[in-house]
Design a protein around this motif. Structure first.
Motif, mmCIF file in Angstrom:
data_model
loop_
_atom_site.group_PDB
_atom_site.id
_atom_site.type_symbol
_atom_site.label_atom_id
_atom_site.label_comp_id
_atom_site.label_asym_id
_atom_site.label_seq_id
_atom_site.Cartn_x
_atom_site.Cartn_y
_atom_site.Cartn_z
ATOM 1 N N LEU A 237 1.023 27.985 -11.489
ATOM 2 C CA LEU A 237 0.198 28.555 -10.421
ATOM 3 C C LEU A 237 -1.032 29.240 -10.993
ATOM 4 C CD1 LEU A 237 2.723 30.098 -7.878
ATOM 5 C CD2 LEU A 237 1.053 28.292 -7.456
ATOM 6 N N ARG A 238 -0.816 29.976 -12.082
ATOM 7 C CA ARG A 238 -1.929 30.690 -12.696
ATOM 8 C C ARG A 238 -2.985 29.691 -13.150
ATOM 9 N NH1 ARG A 238 -0.567 33.022 -18.223
ATOM 10 N NH2 ARG A 238 -1.200 30.902 -18.693
ATOM 11 N N ASP A 239 -2.513 28.576 -13.795
ATOM 12 C CA ASP A 239 -3.449 27.556 -14.268
ATOM 13 C C ASP A 239 -4.193 26.916 -13.102
ATOM 14 O OD1 ASP A 239 -2.580 28.110 -16.726
ATOM 15 O OD2 ASP A 239 -1.464 26.256 -17.046
ATOM 16 N N PHE A 240 -3.478 26.766 -11.956
ATOM 17 C CA PHE A 240 -4.096 26.134 -10.785
ATOM 18 C C PHE A 240 -5.240 27.001 -10.265
ATOM 19 C CE2 PHE A 240 -4.285 25.516 -6.178
ATOM 20 C CZ PHE A 240 -4.539 24.153 -6.137
ATOM 21 N N PHE A 241 -4.986 28.300 -10.191
ATOM 22 C CA PHE A 241 -6.022 29.177 -9.617
ATOM 23 C C PHE A 241 -7.154 29.443 -10.578
ATOM 24 C CE2 PHE A 241 -2.533 30.293 -6.655
ATOM 25 C CZ PHE A 241 -3.188 29.890 -5.504
ATOM 26 N N THR A 242 -6.873 29.380 -11.891
ATOM 27 C CA THR A 242 -7.960 29.623 -12.842
ATOM 28 C C THR A 242 -8.668 28.326 -13.218
ATOM 29 O OG1 THR A 242 -6.346 29.490 -14.602
ATOM 30 C CG2 THR A 242 -6.937 31.691 -13.876
ATOM 31 N N HIS A 243 -8.271 27.191 -12.584
ATOM 32 C CA HIS A 243 -8.886 25.883 -12.863
ATOM 33 C C HIS A 243 -8.890 25.576 -14.355
ATOM 34 C CE1 HIS A 243 -10.117 25.668 -8.710
ATOM 35 N NE2 HIS A 243 -10.616 26.894 -8.822
ATOM 36 N N LYS A 244 -7.752 25.772 -14.967
ATOM 37 C CA LYS A 244 -7.665 25.516 -16.402
ATOM 38 C C LYS A 244 -7.736 24.009 -16.644
ATOM 39 C CE LYS A 244 -5.375 27.942 -20.067
ATOM 40 N NZ LYS A 244 -4.234 28.776 -20.381
ATOM 41 N N SER A 245 -8.446 23.628 -17.685
ATOM 42 C CA SER A 245 -8.589 22.200 -17.978
ATOM 43 C C SER A 245 -7.277 21.647 -18.522
ATOM 44 C CB SER A 245 -9.690 21.993 -19.011
ATOM 45 O OG SER A 245 -9.272 22.553 -20.230
ATOM 46 N N LYS A 246 -7.179 20.320 -18.535
ATOM 47 C CA LYS A 246 -5.951 19.683 -19.030
ATOM 48 C C LYS A 246 -5.717 20.035 -20.489
ATOM 49 C CE LYS A 246 -5.090 15.725 -16.068
ATOM 50 N NZ LYS A 246 -5.235 14.298 -15.870
ATOM 51 N N THR A 247 -6.772 19.957 -21.291
ATOM 52 C CA THR A 247 -6.613 20.291 -22.719
ATOM 53 C C THR A 247 -6.215 21.744 -22.880
ATOM 54 O OG1 THR A 247 -8.979 19.873 -22.573
ATOM 55 C CG2 THR A 247 -7.826 18.908 -24.424
ATOM 56 N N GLY A 248 -6.772 22.610 -22.030
ATOM 57 C CA GLY A 248 -6.420 24.026 -22.097
ATOM 58 C C GLY A 248 -4.945 24.229 -21.828
ATOM 59 N N LYS A 249 -4.419 23.474 -20.846
ATOM 60 C CA LYS A 249 -2.993 23.588 -20.524
ATOM 61 C C LYS A 249 -2.142 23.143 -21.708
ATOM 62 C CE LYS A 249 -3.324 22.743 -15.601
ATOM 63 N NZ LYS A 249 -3.121 21.710 -14.592
ATOM 64 N N VAL A 250 -2.543 21.987 -22.295
ATOM 65 C CA VAL A 250 -1.764 21.470 -23.417
ATOM 66 C C VAL A 250 -1.815 22.440 -24.586
ATOM 67 C CG1 VAL A 250 -1.585 19.601 -25.070
ATOM 68 C CG2 VAL A 250 -2.105 19.090 -22.709
ATOM 69 N N ALA A 251 -3.003 23.008 -24.808
ATOM 70 C CA ALA A 251 -3.140 23.954 -25.926
ATOM 71 C C ALA A 251 -2.239 25.160 -25.699
ATOM 72 C CB ALA A 251 -4.594 24.392 -26.063
ATOM 73 N N PHE A 252 -2.130 25.608 -24.430
ATOM 74 C CA PHE A 252 -1.268 26.745 -24.144
ATOM 75 C C PHE A 252 0.200 26.391 -24.397
ATOM 76 C CE2 PHE A 252 1.380 29.157 -21.155
ATOM 77 C CZ PHE A 252 1.129 30.427 -21.647
ATOM 78 N N ARG A 253 0.573 25.171 -23.970
ATOM 79 C CA ARG A 253 1.967 24.746 -24.149
ATOM 80 C C ARG A 253 2.371 24.700 -25.612
ATOM 81 N NH1 ARG A 253 3.879 25.917 -19.658
ATOM 82 N NH2 ARG A 253 3.650 24.514 -17.894
ATOM 83 N N SER A 254 1.435 24.389 -26.490
ATOM 84 C CA SER A 254 1.831 24.300 -27.904
ATOM 85 C C SER A 254 1.410 25.543 -28.684
ATOM 86 C CB SER A 254 1.262 23.033 -28.535
ATOM 87 O OG SER A 254 -0.111 22.961 -28.288
ATOM 88 N N SER A 255 1.088 26.637 -27.979
ATOM 89 C CA SER A 255 0.785 27.872 -28.693
ATOM 90 C C SER A 255 2.028 28.752 -28.731
ATOM 91 C CB SER A 255 -0.357 28.613 -27.993
ATOM 92 O OG SER A 255 0.140 29.234 -26.832
ATOM 93 N N THR A 256 1.990 29.790 -29.554
ATOM 94 C CA THR A 256 3.171 30.648 -29.668
ATOM 95 C C THR A 256 3.361 31.529 -28.436
ATOM 96 O OG1 THR A 256 1.750 32.059 -30.986
ATOM 97 C CG2 THR A 256 3.391 30.777 -32.163
#
Lengths: 201, 571
Positions: A28-47
């Motif tokens: 939901l947070r990513d949806f409202f902040t219009h996070k890019s696809k790469t940004g989402k993937v980068a978050f998923r593989s961060s600590t």
């Protein structure tokens, strides 16, 4: 036998539930902040990742670090008239170091004198055998063979995995795009070497 | 406690091995049992690490090599027995060390050494009816091309040819002359002959014992592994592991390879801890060739090896939960942390699992930009936090306790006798860790503890793994803080490693136990002998002992507690 009161089950289910909620909260947070696809993937593989940590593969891919290696490719440059010029000199270092011996190199011969010239007449790589170890790229003295980032290589027949010179060759610009830092490092090293050999007047 | 020299005074026939580059003692075959008994009782060498053989074709000799250890620490003692190659008979050490069981069977299978007095000397990795003993130097495989790589057909006249086209028979199976496949067809019948089927008179309902195969296609055996269990209703009476389904003769392949070419092959032994395998092999070759790695490379190796240990233990713990019937939830929580570690490996080495990162004298490349931050955040922030969760939800869980406590018990004496190593040995109350006992690399500089528990059951093995992860995190934290600058490679990288003739035994404390490489060089570009001491293969020796009188439902739990890896067991 100790008695079971089900505390473990309740505790663990509560953990799973929290994890479940967390996944949606992040989405939901990513949806409202219009996070890019790469940004989402980068978050998923961060600590800092929370909740669900998988991604939906064919639509999005994980980020590939520069050192990532898959099958090798051969680098070519363009000469003054714009003709392709293989960097490979058929020296055979990669064929000798290859642990599974999946590289076959035929050295080119001068059509008139019959003497060997530093270029490959044919270069065959059986990608069925290749174990992606990267030793060929690591020890190539001419920076002519490099490890690729492209891993989606399905073919219809077994012959499709037998890569020849035409399939393997890629321009130096591609090499630079795939491994920018390594490319810069190698170019600097070559220039330094050239300068040491003929120092500027 | 006597010294080795005083023990050997009683045996004038025992001579030190004086070939250049070799160490240890040559023992005549008839004295072997007496010598080992004396060493065990008087000199404290009560742990048999490694049994293997070397085929010296030119001398027509077969050499059996034993490595014995003191659990108080120090380098292993090497004993060698030389016998005639045509008639290789050596007394078995199984009465003294039950841990020699599977290793002697392997030496018989691959080298054709007969161990007199072995209770069950039959093939283990290859099948009954296999033609010859593949590690003998005059044995050739079906698609044989040349004795040593690099093959001449690859360069400069490299015309592509399929390997299959080289075999004139178009078939890669051959049988010994006296072997009739039709006669030996009923393998199950032969198997049953080994397992007695007495009528059970003790119980009220008399019935026959039942022989049940668990595996090779069984989801809880972590690969193609088979347990033949003799059951009295639900209770296991006798159990024998049957392995070799994934056998590819790693050792023969690696004897054909050059020294450097072996590095990516070691990744494929225990594929969950490839960097530890790299480390052990690099240590063995460096010992042999007299190369010292650079300071920075040593620290990077420690960081990588400890990250490997964490990821391997997370898998072991997670999949033990899987075996308990929790299904995938717990495994996935473990996999999540492992995924972040694999991201580090991918960024540093280029590959997530088949890392191929270590070189002789250093590592392949320095840590790329940004990876130090990833490791830092993992070691200082993420992992300690997540470990608290793991301990809270797994170790204190009542179901885990009920299912694991008191299951698969191995007493300290048994664990030592069966040559168990790693978490299995330490869970039984024997605090033996090679990082402390025989410190390699820069491990002597770090402050860490060796966790030990005393019950020796599956729950303790789980606890040990969780505590070891914490110790690994501690080591990584110290290594990050003291990581020196400088080159990561000693000298110029070369594809032709010069290795003088001799032998060496390099070991590391891998995630699953003592991983060792026994190498013999004759000065050429390829190893003459390349032997792996696979920890999980040897830990399997005690599986039969652990599984006595347990219920069949607990078998998978015990197996999960040992944490085997079939890539390494079958090689």
């Amino acid at each position: 036998m100790s008695r079971l009161y089900g505390k473990g089950i309740v505790q663990s289910l509560w953990l799973v539930f929290r994890h479940f909620v967390e996944s949606y909260r992040v989405d939901l947070r990513d949806f409202f902040t219009h996070k890019s696809k790469t940004g989402k993937v980068a978050f998923r593989s961060s600590t800092d990742t929370k909740g669900l940590f998988t991604i939906e593969y064919p639509e999005v891919c994980t980020l590939k670090p520069e050192e990532f290696r898959f099958l090798p490719f051969l680098v070519y440059d363009f000469d003054e008239v714009g003709k392709q010029k293989q960097r490979c000199t058929a020296c055979g270092t990669c064929a000798r170091i290859c642990p599974v011996q999946c590289i076959w190199i035929e050295r080119a011969k001068d059509p008139e004198t019959g003497k060997p010239v530093p270029a490959p007449a044919s270069f065959t790589l059986d990608s069925d055998l290749c174990m992606n170890c990267g030793l060929c790229a690591e020890y190539c003295p001419f920076d002519a063979i490099q490890m690729d980032h492209d891993y989606e290589l399905a073919a219809r027949t077994r012959k499709g995995y037998l890569l020849d010179l035409k399939h393997l060759s890629k321009p130096a610009a591609y090499y630079q795009a795939v491994r920018p830092r390594q490319y810069a490092r190698r170019v600097a090293a070559r220039e330094e070497k050239a300068e040491a050999q003929n120092p500027p007047a | 406690m006597k010294t080795v020299e005083t023990v050997f005074q009683a045996f004038p026939a025992v001579q030190p091995d004086q070939r250049p580059g070799y160490a240890g003692f040559l023992v005549p075959a008839e004295n072997l049992v007496d010598v080992v008994t004396a060493l065990k009782s008087d000199a404290g060498y009560n742990y048999l690490t490694c049994v293997t053989g070397v085929d010296y074709l030119s001398d027509q000799k077969m050499e059996v090599v034993y490595h014995l250890r003191r659990l108080s620490g120090g380098a292993p003692l090497e004993l060698k027995v030389q016998v005639d190659r045509a008639d290789t008979r050596v007394p078995s050490l199984t009465p003294l060390f039950p841990g020699a069981d599977l290793q002697e069977r392997e030496a018989y299978d691959l080298l054709g050494i007969r161990f007199d007095g072995h209770p069950n000397l039959k093939r283990i990795l290859t099948w009954e009816g296999f033609n010859g003993h593949p590690l003998r130097k005059d044995w050739r495989e079906a698609f044989y091309e040349q004795d040593a790589k690099p093959y001449k057909s690859r360069w400069p006249e490299g015309k592509y040819q399929k390997a299959e086209a080289r075999n004139p028979f178009g078939d890669n199976v051959s049988y010994p002359l006296d072997f009739d496949p039709a006669r030996h067809g009923d393998v199950e019948k032969e198997l049953r002959q080994d397992f007695a089927q007495p009528v059970n008179t003790a119980s009220e309902i008399s019935g026959e014992h039942l022989v049940v195969n668990l595996g090779p296609q069984h989801p809880s055996t972590h690969g193609v592994f088979r347990m033949v269990a003799e059951l009295d209703s639900e209770t296991v009476v006798k159990l024998e592991p049957v392995i070799g389904y994934l056998h590819r003769n790693h050792e023969k392949i690696c004897e054909r390879n050059t020294w450097l070419q072996n590095m990516p092959y070691t990744d494929r032994l225990d594929y969950l801890s490839s960097l530890s395998n790299n480390y052990a092999y690099a240590l063995a070759v460096e010992k042999l060739a007299g190369i010292t790695p650079t300071e920075r490379a040593n620290y990077i190796r420690v960081i990588m090896a400890e990250l490997t240990r964490i990821s391997s233990h997370l898998i072991a713990v997670g999949f033990l939960m899987n075996d308990l019937g929790v299904y995938f939830t717990a495994s996935l929580y473990g996999l999540e942390e492992r995924e972040l570690i694999l991201d580090v490996f991918e960024a540093v080495t280029g590959s997530r699992m088949m890392c191929n990162y270590l070189r002789f004298g250093g590592v392949a490349r320095d840590l790329p930009e940004g990876t130090m931050g990833m490791i830092y955040r993992l070691a200082f922030e993420r992992l300690p936090r997540k470990l608290d969760d793991f301990e809270k939800y797994l170790l204190e869980n009542e179901i885990v306790k009920v299912r694991c406590q008191g299951v698969g018990v191995l007493t300290p004496q048994q664990a030592i006798a069966y040559s168990a190593s790693g978490p299995v040995l330490r869970a039984s109350g024997v605090g033996f860790d090679l990082r402390k006992a025989e410190p390699y690399g820069v491990y002597g500089r770090f402050d860490f503890d060796v966790p030990v528990t005393s019950h020796g059951d599956t729950y303790d093995r789980l606890v040990i793994r969780m505590r070891e992860i914490r110790e690994s995190v501690r080591i990584i934290q110290q290594a990050i803080k003291s990581l020196p600058n400088g080159p990561v490679m000693n000298g110029k990288p070369t594809i032709n490693t010069k290795v003088p003739p001799g032998e060496s035994y390099g070991t590391v404390e891998g995630p699953k136990g003592e991983l060792g490489f026994y190498l013999v060089s004759n000065g050429s570009a390829n190893p003459w002998r390349y032997h792996v001491r696979p920890p999980t293969f040897i830990n399997l020796t005690s599986l039969g002992e652990m599984s006595k009188d347990v219920k069949i439902a607990d078998l998978v739990v015990i197996l999960g507690g040992i944490d085997i890896n079939l890539g390494e067991v079958d090689r």
